[in-house]
Design an enzyme around this catalytic site. Structure first.
Site, PDB file in Angstrom:
ATOM      1  NE  ARG A  28      -5.752  -0.030   1.090  1.00  0.00           N
ATOM      2  CZ  ARG A  28      -4.901   0.376   2.327  1.00  0.00           C
ATOM      3  NH1 ARG A  28      -4.039  -0.499   2.803  1.00  0.00           N
ATOM      4  NH2 ARG A  28      -4.520   0.915   3.507  1.00  0.00           N
TER       5      ARG A  28
ATOM      6  NE  ARG B 288      -6.262   3.139  14.266  1.00  0.00           N
ATOM      7  CZ  ARG B 288      -6.362   2.746  12.744  1.00  0.00           C
ATOM      8  NH1 ARG B 288      -6.757   1.751  12.599  1.00  0.00           N
ATOM      9  NH2 ARG B 288      -6.366   3.578  12.667  1.00  0.00           N
TER      10      ARG B 288
ATOM     11  CE  LYS C  61      -7.676  -3.522   5.743  1.00  0.00           C
ATOM     12  NZ  LYS C  61      -8.032  -2.004   6.522  1.00  0.00           N
TER      13      LYS C  61
ATOM     14  NE  ARG D 256      -2.833   4.586  11.286  1.00  0.00           N
ATOM     15  CZ  ARG D 256      -3.076   3.030  10.230  1.00  0.00           C
ATOM     16  NH1 ARG D 256      -2.881   2.541  10.946  1.00  0.00           N
ATOM     17  NH2 ARG D 256      -3.867   3.788   9.371  1.00  0.00           N
TER      18      ARG D 256
ATOM     19  NE  ARG E 294      -7.336   5.683   6.220  1.00  0.00           N
ATOM     20  CZ  ARG E 294      -6.975   5.605   8.121  1.00  0.00           C
ATOM     21  NH1 ARG E 294      -6.979   6.614   8.371  1.00  0.00           N
ATOM     22  NH2 ARG E 294      -6.866   4.574   8.433  1.00  0.00           N
TER      23      ARG E 294
HETATM   24  P1  AP5 Z   1      -8.060  -1.733  12.930  1.00  0.00           P
HETATM   25  O1  AP5 Z   1      -7.680  -3.345  13.744  1.00  0.00           O
HETATM   26  O2  AP5 Z   1      -6.616  -1.490  13.607  1.00  0.00           O
HETATM   27  O3  AP5 Z   1      -8.575  -1.761  11.741  1.00  0.00           O
HETATM   28  P2  AP5 Z   1      -8.145  -1.924  10.268  1.00  0.00           P
HETATM   29  O4  AP5 Z   1      -8.476  -2.082   8.796  1.00  0.00           O
HETATM   30  O5  AP5 Z   1      -7.191  -2.368  10.684  1.00  0.00           O
HETATM   31  O6  AP5 Z   1      -7.539  -0.508   9.972  1.00  0.00           O
HETATM   32  P3  AP5 Z   1      -6.615   0.982   9.384  1.00  0.00           P
HETATM   33  O7  AP5 Z   1      -6.645   2.089   9.579  1.00  0.00           O
HETATM   34  O8  AP5 Z   1      -5.058   0.034   9.861  1.00  0.00           O
HETATM   35  O9  AP5 Z   1      -6.740   0.492   7.715  1.00  0.00           O
HETATM   36  P4  AP5 Z   1      -6.142   1.778   7.002  1.00  0.00           P
HETATM   37  O10 AP5 Z   1      -6.418  -0.030   5.711  1.00  0.00           O
HETATM   38  O11 AP5 Z   1      -7.029   2.637   6.129  1.00  0.00           O
HETATM   39  O12 AP5 Z   1      -4.438   1.347   7.058  1.00  0.00           O
HETATM   40  P5  AP5 Z   1      -3.161   0.608   6.709  1.00  0.00           P
HETATM   41  O13 AP5 Z   1      -2.718   0.781   8.267  1.00  0.00           O
HETATM   42  O14 AP5 Z   1      -3.377  -0.783   6.140  1.00  0.00           O
HETATM   43  O15 AP5 Z   1      -9.249  -1.690  14.235  1.00  0.00           O
HETATM   44  C1  AP5 Z   1      -8.882   0.207  14.028  1.00  0.00           C
HETATM   45  C2  AP5 Z   1     -10.002   0.328  15.305  1.00  0.00           C
HETATM   46  O16 AP5 Z   1     -11.121  -0.329  15.505  1.00  0.00           O
HETATM   47  C3  AP5 Z   1      -8.908   0.072  16.635  1.00  0.00           C
HETATM   48  O17 AP5 Z   1      -8.921   0.881  17.440  1.00  0.00           O
HETATM   49  C4  AP5 Z   1      -9.707  -1.296  16.965  1.00  0.00           C
HETATM   50  O18 AP5 Z   1      -9.567  -1.301  18.760  1.00  0.00           O
HETATM   51  C5  AP5 Z   1     -11.496  -0.834  17.030  1.00  0.00           C
HETATM   52  N1  AP5 Z   1     -11.687  -2.584  16.447  1.00  0.00           N
HETATM   53  C6  AP5 Z   1     -11.464  -3.205  15.459  1.00  0.00           C
HETATM   54  N2  AP5 Z   1     -12.140  -3.812  15.183  1.00  0.00           N
HETATM   55  C7  AP5 Z   1     -13.611  -3.826  16.112  1.00  0.00           C
HETATM   56  C8  AP5 Z   1     -14.444  -4.599  16.405  1.00  0.00           C
HETATM   57  N3  AP5 Z   1     -15.190  -6.014  16.174  1.00  0.00           N
HETATM   58  N4  AP5 Z   1     -15.679  -3.709  16.766  1.00  0.00           N
HETATM   59  C9  AP5 Z   1     -15.055  -2.523  17.849  1.00  0.00           C
HETATM   60  N5  AP5 Z   1     -13.904  -2.419  17.558  1.00  0.00           N
HETATM   61  C10 AP5 Z   1     -13.049  -2.451  16.159  1.00  0.00           C
HETATM   62  O19 AP5 Z   1      -3.068   1.691   5.504  1.00  0.00           O
HETATM   63  C11 AP5 Z   1      -2.573   3.051   5.980  1.00  0.00           C
HETATM   64  C12 AP5 Z   1      -1.435   4.078   4.740  1.00  0.00           C
HETATM   65  O20 AP5 Z   1      -1.095   3.397   4.344  1.00  0.00           O
HETATM   66  C13 AP5 Z   1      -2.957   4.029   3.305  1.00  0.00           C
HETATM   67  O21 AP5 Z   1      -3.386   4.767   3.686  1.00  0.00           O
HETATM   68  C14 AP5 Z   1      -1.934   4.159   2.432  1.00  0.00           C
HETATM   69  O22 AP5 Z   1      -1.011   5.597   2.650  1.00  0.00           O
HETATM   70  C15 AP5 Z   1      -0.667   3.391   3.215  1.00  0.00           C
HETATM   71  N6  AP5 Z   1      -0.498   2.000   2.377  1.00  0.00           N
HETATM   72  C16 AP5 Z   1      -0.978   0.830   3.392  1.00  0.00           C
HETATM   73  N7  AP5 Z   1      -0.772  -0.393   2.717  1.00  0.00           N
HETATM   74  C17 AP5 Z   1      -0.619   0.138   1.037  1.00  0.00           C
HETATM   75  C18 AP5 Z   1      -0.997  -0.537  -0.548  1.00  0.00           C
HETATM   76  N8  AP5 Z   1      -0.783  -2.045  -0.112  1.00  0.00           N
HETATM   77  N9  AP5 Z   1      -0.635   0.339  -1.490  1.00  0.00           N
HETATM   78  C19 AP5 Z   1      -0.420   1.494  -0.886  1.00  0.00           C
HETATM   79  N10 AP5 Z   1      -0.531   2.177   0.283  1.00  0.00           N
HETATM   80  C20 AP5 Z   1      -0.476   1.609   0.825  1.00  0.00           C
END
Ligand code: AP5
Length: 213
Positions: free
Chosen positions: A88, A127, A13, A160, A171
C-alpha cells in the site's frame, strides 16, 4: 505466477483476485480480508487494526508486513499468489522485495486497475458482503437474488463499516498520497500493466488475463 493488484478502493481488486484465483489455482492474499477477520474475531491484531480501518487510514506497516511475510512462506504459496491490497506504500513494497529476494523469488505481474472517483463511490456505497462466506454483491452490477441474503450460501449480507461516504473520501485521499506512487515504483521496474477497469467484472477480467505474462 506472483501477481500484485493495484488500484484505488473499489477498483475491483477483490473481485478480480477471486476470478484469478479460480483460473490459476493460486491463493488470493487480501490484507483487508485478513484484517477484517481479525477484527471480527477480536484478536490482538484485530484490536490493533480496527481504529485505523474505521478511519480509512492504513494499518501500521510493521503489522501488515509481518502478516504478509508469514503468509507467503506457507506451502500453498509455493506455486504463486495474488496480492490484493498489499503493498500500500513504498515502504511495504521495499520490504516485500527484500522478502522475495530471501526466497529467490520475483513478482512477475503488477496490474493497476484504473477507475475514476465517481465510479469508486458508486461501487463502494452499493457493495454488500456475505458475513459467512465473504461473497460480494452490488445493488446494481450484481444484486443478490433475495435482498439481504447471499446467493452462494444464504448467509446475511452486510455493508462494510468503512463503506460510508466520509470514510470513502478518506480512503481515496490515503490512496492518492501513499498508494498511487507505487505505479511509478513498479513502472521503473518494467512490471506495471494498466487496465481500465470499466465495464463488467467479466470484461475487466478478460483484459487482466491478456496482460498476464
Ligand atoms: P471490490 O472487488 O471489492 O473492490 P476492491 O478494489 O477490492 O475494493 P476494497 O474496498 O476492498 O479496496 P480497499 O483497498 O479500500 O480495501 P481493503 O480491504 O484492501 O469491488 C467493489 C464493489 O464493486 C463490489 O460491490 C463489486 O461487486 C463491484 N464491482 C467490482 N468490479 C466491478 C465492475 N467491473 N463493474 C461494476 N461493479 C464492480 O482495505 C481495507 C482497509 O484495511 C484499509 O483502508 C486499511 O485500513 C486496511 N489495510 C488493508 N491492507 C492494508 C495494507 N497493506 N497496509 C495497511 N493497511 C491495510
Amino acid at each position: 505466477m506472483r501477481l500484485i493488484l493495484l488500484g484505488p478502493p473499489g477498483a475491483g481488486k477483490g473481485t478480480q483476485a477471486k476470478m484469478l484465483k479460480e483460473k490459476f489455482r493460486i491463493p488470493q492474499i487480501s490484507t483487508g480480508d485478513i484484517l477484517r477477520q481479525a477484527v471480527k474475531n477480536n484478536t490482538e491484531l484485530g484490536l490493533r487494526a480496527k481504529a485505523f480501518m474505521d478511519a480509512g487510514q492504513l494499518v501500521p506497516d510493521d503489522v501488515v508486513i509481518s502478516l504478509i511475510k508469514e503468509r507467503i512462506w506457507q506451502e500453498d504459496c509455493l506455486t504463486g499468489f495474488i496480492l490484493d491490497g498489499f503493498p500500500r506504500n513504498i515502504a511495504q513494497a521495499e520490504k516485500l522485495m527484500e522478502t522475495l529476494v530471501e526466497m529467490s523469488l520475483v513478482i512477475n505481474n503488477v496490474i493497476d486497475l484504473e477507475v475514476d472517483a465517481k465510479e469508486v463511490v458508486e461501487r463502494l456505497t452499493g457493495r454488500s458482503t456475505c458475513s459467512d462466506c465473504g461473497d460480494m454483491f452490488h445493488e446494481v452490477s450484481r444484486p443478490p437474488k433475495a435482498k439481504g441474503f447471499c446467493d452462494s450460501c444464504g448467509g446475511k449480507l452486510e455493508q462494510r463499516r468503512d463503506d460510508n461516504s466520509e470514510t470513502i473520501q478518506e480512503r481515496l485521499k490515503v490512496y492518492e498520497q501513499s498508494t498511487a506512487p507505487l505505479k511509478e515504483f513498479y513502472r521503473k521496474q518494467g512490471n506495471l500493466k494498466t487496465v481500465e477497469a470499466k465495464g463488467s467484472a467479466e470484461e475487466v477480467f478478460f483484459h487482466v488475463c491478456r496482460m498476464i505474462k
